[in-house]
Motif scaffolding. Structure first.
Motif, PDB file in Angstrom:
ATOM      1  N   GLU A   1      14.963  37.091  76.683  1.00  0.00           N
ATOM      2  CA  GLU A   1      13.673  36.412  76.756  1.00  0.00           C
ATOM      3  C   GLU A   1      13.461  35.815  78.143  1.00  0.00           C
ATOM      4  OE1 GLU A   1       9.973  35.441  75.816  1.00  0.00           O
ATOM      5  OE2 GLU A   1      11.335  36.603  74.551  1.00  0.00           O
ATOM      6  N   GLU A   2      14.504  35.238  78.708  1.00  0.00           N
ATOM      7  CA  GLU A   2      14.411  34.699  80.060  1.00  0.00           C
ATOM      8  C   GLU A   2      14.133  35.817  81.065  1.00  0.00           C
ATOM      9  OE1 GLU A   2      18.138  32.781  80.467  1.00  0.00           O
ATOM     10  OE2 GLU A   2      17.508  30.934  79.465  1.00  0.00           O
ATOM     11  N   ALA A   3      14.764  36.970  80.871  1.00  0.00           N
ATOM     12  CA  ALA A   3      14.540  38.100  81.768  1.00  0.00           C
ATOM     13  C   ALA A   3      13.099  38.591  81.670  1.00  0.00           C
ATOM     14  CB  ALA A   3      15.512  39.229  81.445  1.00  0.00           C
ATOM     15  N   ARG A   4      12.557  38.619  80.467  1.00  0.00           N
ATOM     16  CA  ARG A   4      11.161  39.041  80.294  1.00  0.00           C
ATOM     17  C   ARG A   4      10.209  38.051  80.952  1.00  0.00           C
ATOM     18  NH1 ARG A   4      10.575  43.306  76.949  1.00  0.00           N
ATOM     19  NH2 ARG A   4      12.280  43.769  75.479  1.00  0.00           N
ATOM     20  N   GLU A   5      10.490  36.765  80.806  1.00  0.00           N
ATOM     21  CA  GLU A   5       9.632  35.749  81.422  1.00  0.00           C
ATOM     22  C   GLU A   5       9.694  35.851  82.942  1.00  0.00           C
ATOM     23  OE1 GLU A   5      10.896  32.023  79.880  1.00  0.00           O
ATOM     24  OE2 GLU A   5      10.053  32.364  77.872  1.00  0.00           O
ATOM     25  N   ALA A   6      10.897  36.097  83.472  1.00  0.00           N
ATOM     26  CA  ALA A   6      11.033  36.230  84.922  1.00  0.00           C
ATOM     27  C   ALA A   6      10.261  37.436  85.431  1.00  0.00           C
ATOM     28  CB  ALA A   6      12.512  36.345  85.289  1.00  0.00           C
ATOM     29  N   GLN A   7      10.302  38.542  84.677  1.00  0.00           N
ATOM     30  CA  GLN A   7       9.571  39.731  85.098  1.00  0.00           C
ATOM     31  C   GLN A   7       8.071  39.512  85.006  1.00  0.00           C
ATOM     32  OE1 GLN A   7      10.780  42.613  86.585  1.00  0.00           O
ATOM     33  NE2 GLN A   7       8.583  42.740  86.974  1.00  0.00           N
ATOM     34  N   ALA A   8       7.628  38.827  83.961  1.00  0.00           N
ATOM     35  CA  ALA A   8       6.198  38.533  83.836  1.00  0.00           C
ATOM     36  C   ALA A   8       5.720  37.695  85.026  1.00  0.00           C
ATOM     37  CB  ALA A   8       5.923  37.806  82.524  1.00  0.00           C
ATOM     38  N   ASP A   9       6.563  36.765  85.466  1.00  0.00           N
ATOM     39  CA  ASP A   9       6.206  35.953  86.637  1.00  0.00           C
ATOM     40  C   ASP A   9       6.145  36.812  87.892  1.00  0.00           C
ATOM     41  OD1 ASP A   9       5.908  33.330  88.082  1.00  0.00           O
ATOM     42  OD2 ASP A   9       7.781  34.036  88.987  1.00  0.00           O
ATOM     43  N   ARG A  10       7.110  37.718  88.055  1.00  0.00           N
ATOM     44  CA  ARG A  10       7.074  38.605  89.216  1.00  0.00           C
ATOM     45  C   ARG A  10       5.834  39.483  89.197  1.00  0.00           C
ATOM     46  NH1 ARG A  10      12.770  38.695  88.423  1.00  0.00           N
ATOM     47  NH2 ARG A  10      12.629  40.473  87.008  1.00  0.00           N
ATOM     48  N   SER A  11       5.473  39.966  88.030  1.00  0.00           N
ATOM     49  CA  SER A  11       4.286  40.817  87.920  1.00  0.00           C
ATOM     50  C   SER A  11       3.017  40.047  88.260  1.00  0.00           C
ATOM     51  CB  SER A  11       4.198  41.417  86.514  1.00  0.00           C
ATOM     52  OG  SER A  11       5.266  42.319  86.278  1.00  0.00           O
ATOM     53  N   ARG A  12       2.937  38.792  87.845  1.00  0.00           N
ATOM     54  CA  ARG A  12       1.766  37.974  88.190  1.00  0.00           C
ATOM     55  C   ARG A  12       1.688  37.764  89.697  1.00  0.00           C
ATOM     56  NH1 ARG A  12       3.142  35.232  83.291  1.00  0.00           N
ATOM     57  NH2 ARG A  12       4.525  33.812  84.435  1.00  0.00           N
ATOM     58  N   ARG A  13       2.833  37.444  90.297  1.00  0.00           N
ATOM     59  CA  ARG A  13       2.833  37.219  91.740  1.00  0.00           C
ATOM     60  C   ARG A  13       2.528  38.506  92.502  1.00  0.00           C
ATOM     61  NH1 ARG A  13       8.045  35.488  93.606  1.00  0.00           N
ATOM     62  NH2 ARG A  13       9.008  35.954  91.601  1.00  0.00           N
TER      63      ARG A  13
END
Length: 372
Positions: free
Chosen positions: A12-24
């Motif tokens: 879940e943490e990995a998914r959240e980190a990727q979602a943040d990278r995708s937003r940026r």
């Protein structure tokens, strides 16, 4: 906390980190005129399989489709927007539809749409610009190509690219192919596409039949052996059943395929399917490419091992550097001048900015071939 709960939390943490990278990355893409992330449902299933195996989005398929930290922040000296001079080779009034770098052939781009976006795309400067404005009519593009072919009988080949021409409706694709085959002086059309990899179901029987009727050469861009699965194989067989000749070419990408064993598996797997690999390309020094580039010294090492450890039916392919003057090979390297490698191409010289060795962190073979 049980090991299963810990794994779920970590994922879940990995998914959240990727979602943040995708937003940026989306913000960066808008500001820098990069292609945004675009992933087909079919290809996303592959990314999910890779994520479940690795517990992160750091696998080879994810690196090509999803924003990584180095895609967001890493840069190298001397990057430019358009390394191969696509813009200067577009005729005035051509509205980007035709690119003319060689006297005997023309690159025709009937659409700017792709089935998915490769974040390492080396034509993203022009493609991103097209995504920012309303795409002009297909009929206009085709009429301009036909006028060019009529005006220049010395032309011998039309390379159909994009965007991805196999995202066109079958009727539109057939019209493009017929415009080429109607002129007896031209070779059979060459079509470049990632659609059979990103969305094999989109390559319909009608599109396969149109390609077959034109005796087209279809050049795929398979960058990793895990892109080939049962559904992709079935799609390729459907094309071959119509008489379509299949080829492959792809770039050498750090963290995706930068190991001789990965290169060999790509070529061998495609050879088993009757697909001939033509070329492996040195990544181009464009803006945003540093996440994928490999130093020339390491490219030479990878290529030497690849050639020495594989039979000729695997290793007899070309390693090429594309440039404003055309394609050069490692043996065309003349000298080095600081950060620059100077290649000879015909009567001219290509000044290529080498990728700094200190930034060139090789992909781990354990991750590159996580299936074993």
């Amino acid at each position: 906390m049980s090991p299963l709960d810990a794994r779920r939390m970590s994922q879940e943490e990995a998914r959240e980190a990727q979602a943040d990278r995708s937003r940026r990355y989306l913000e960066l893409a808008r500001a820098r005129r990069f292609l945004p992330e675009k992933i087909s449902p079919f290809y996303r299933r592959k990314l999910e399989e890779e994520f479940e195996a690795l517990g992160s989005f750091e696998g080879p398929l994810a690196r090509g489709a999803l924003a990584s930290e180095d895609r967001l922040s890493l840069s190298a000296p001397h990057e430019i927007a358009d390394w191969v001079d696509d813009r200067s080779n577009t005729p005035e009034g051509g509205e980007d539809a035709t690119i003319r770098k060689y006297a005997d052939r023309v690159l025709f781009t009937p659409t700017s749409i792709c089935a998915g976006h490769c974040l390492y795309c080396f034509r993203q400067d022009i493609l991103a610009e097209r995504h920012e404005r309303e795409d002009y009519a297909f009929d206009v593009r085709l009429a301009r190509l036909e006028a060019l072919l009529d005006a220049e009988p010395a032309l011998r080949e039309v390379v159909i690219s994009g965007g991805d021409p196999l995202t066109l409706p079958a009727a539109a694709l057939r019209r493009v192919l017929e415009a080429v085959t109607a002129r007896p002086g031209l070779r059979a059309p060459r079509v470049h596409s990632r659609a059979p990899i990103f969305a094999p179901q989109s390559v319909t029987a009608a599109k396969a039949a149109a390609l077959g009727a034109a005796r087209a050469r279809l050049v795929l861009h398979v960058v990793h052996p895990y892109e080939i699965c049962g559904e992709v194989e079935a799609g390729l067989r459907k094309l071959q059943a119509e008489g379509v000749r299949l080829y492959n070419q792809f770039p050498l990408l750090r963290g995706v395929n930068d190991h001789p064993e990965v290169l060999a598996r790509i070529v061998e797997k495609l050879d088993d399917l009757g697909v001939r690999t033509l070329s492996v390309f040195v990544p181009e020094p464009i803006h945003g490419s540093a996440a994928y580039r490999v130093s020339l010294a390491r490219i030479e090492t990878i290529w030497r091992e690849f050639r020495q450890t594989n039979p000729s039916w695997i290793s007899a392919i070309r390693l090429a550097l594309d440039s404003p003057l055309g394609k050069a090979q490692l043996e065309d390297l003349l000298r080095r001048e600081g950060d620059w490698a100077i290649f000879r191409r015909l009567q001219g010289e290509i000044r290529y900015p080498d990728f700094p060795a200190e930034l060139d962190q090789p992909g781990s073979l354990e991750t590159l071939l996580w299936k074993g």
